[in-house]
Write an enzyme that holds these catalytic residues in place. Sequence first.
Site, short mmCIF file in Angstrom:
data_model
loop_
_atom_site.label_atom_id
_atom_site.label_comp_id
_atom_site.label_asym_id
_atom_site.label_seq_id
_atom_site.Cartn_x
_atom_site.Cartn_y
_atom_site.Cartn_z
N ASP A 1 45.46 35.50 43.15
CA ASP A 1 44.04 36.51 43.20
C ASP A 1 45.62 37.59 43.70
OD1 ASP A 1 42.75 39.04 43.81
OD2 ASP A 1 42.47 37.33 45.89
C1 SPV Z 1 37.76 39.26 48.02
O1 SPV Z 1 37.18 38.55 48.25
O2 SPV Z 1 38.84 39.53 46.67
C2 SPV Z 1 38.28 39.86 48.85
C3 SPV Z 1 37.90 39.34 50.34
O3 SPV Z 1 39.02 41.35 48.55
S1 SPV Z 1 39.62 38.81 51.09
O4 SPV Z 1 39.24 37.31 49.89
O5 SPV Z 1 38.93 37.95 51.97
O6 SPV Z 1 40.39 39.32 50.76
MG MG Z 2 39.90 40.59 46.51
#
Ligand code: SPV
Ligand code: MG
Length: 554
Positions: A54
Amino acid sequence: VSEDKSLRARMAQPGPIVTIGAHNGLSAKLGAEAGFEAIWASGFEISASHGIPDANILTMAENLDAAKMMVDVVDVPVIADCDNGYGNAINVIRCVEAYERAGIAAICIEDNIFPKRCSFYAGVKRELASVEEHAGKVRAAKGAQKTDAFAVIARTEALIAGWGMEEALRRGRAYADAGADFVLVHSKSKTPDEVLGFAERWDRDVPLVCVPTIYRDTTVETLHAAGFKVIIFANHGIRSSIKAMQETFATLRKQGFTGSVEDRVVPLERVYELIGVDTMKSNERTFMPAEAPSVTAVVLAAGASTSLGPLVEDRAKTMLDIKGKSILARQVETLNTCGVKNIAVVRGYKKESVDLPNLRYYDNDQYATTNEVVSLLTARKETQGPFLMLYGDIVFEPGMLQKLLKSPADITILVDRSWNEGTRPADARGVPDLVKLEDAATEAQGAHRFVGADRPRRVVKVSNRLENGEGHGEFVGMALFSEQGSAAFGKIVAQLEAEHEGPFHDAPSLKDASFTDLLQELIDRGVEVQALDVYKGWLEVDTFEDYQRAWALL
Ligand code: SPV
Ligand code: MG
């Protein structure tokens, strides 16, 4: 964004908006079904579902596609995690345009620089955009939205980056003042102290959002009471599915049979329910032409052949081998190709030789003293609905059967209009069953070459006693009865069985009657029998010469 999918509309109502993370249509559906007020199109989940980190590796278009899947299948608002807006304020403008057009209720943009890193990854570079830059993006987003229903959530990562509470508050305020509809303050503290402290000092009207992933023991009630309007359970969908898949896969790998995981997986029906198979079925019924009811084939193969001599010493005629395949096997193959899967065979002479798999068998043990009508009635059960009567000793081209099966008439027979062309030498043929048609051009008028037109014609007479020149063609030994046709057939046959005595058309009695005698009876009683023309393409194996011809032909 429609009213019911709008986060802003939902915002006016009391109580928290509890939101569940999703990564595709199915997980969004499960979230909505579980009763969550909104869906979080999570960057974390969408990236993970692609099998990649991510970290702004997926493009906006890929994230948007995932969010669209969700919007398309749920009735609750979808909030899209748009990371840092995929670039600067200019990128944010396009992002808002695209997401709003897609029916997304809100986007969330965070003050990470591009490319971002997931807030939880330890030991990665973590840099924030300046407060001015991010406030500019928030203004750009608010300026780009077309409808009031759309909402912008501004998120600060100040606590995640370790920049402290003062910085977090400074940023939150700046984003609220720039026009954000919500402010999300993110924290990876194991206790809720940070976010609760932030909420306590929050001095704007703009409602707060939090993501209690690491401070995992804090309830929705506590967070809502502290001032959080939107609470996001961001990634528990994909994390639970990873666990479930891992366990199922491991068991399957070890056990080697699917029953070993049956108690770990939902039934197939549950999947069908989730994805709306029932709706699809009802749409099929409403909008697609109804499929013809399935036809059962009844093959009449009981009779003993008199003229095939030693060839049929040990077997029924239908089991005669022609180039490595019996007549019946060829018929079954063609029937199956044409979609007829229900096949019944009436056996008699040398019945034990008729033993192909997947057929239903009926035995006319009186085959020596009875004829086709009795055989057909032996398989009476198979003639309750649409059925196809087929002589067991014919080989034919699939096209003929296809043509017959398409007939909309109640009773249709195939008639070969080439019968008198001399293709079957007079000495070799048995007595042909000739068919006289209404309105048909006669041979004498030289018009029979124009046959083959698809226009069906009414049968006036079918008999092996028609004079040459009186008949227009030869009955091929295939007849199709529709639902109504089979009903008429059943009724008349029942009456005949109860009442008939004496000769029956060309036969000395009902028990000696052939199928064509029965057809004539139906016609005489006013039942319409239609003929479809064919022109060669078949043969009946009745004599040794026929048998030789079959070898030559196939
Ligand atoms: C996501 O779910 O991608 C978020 C929340 O941004 S977190 O992963 O907690 O950053
Ligand atoms: Mg996120």
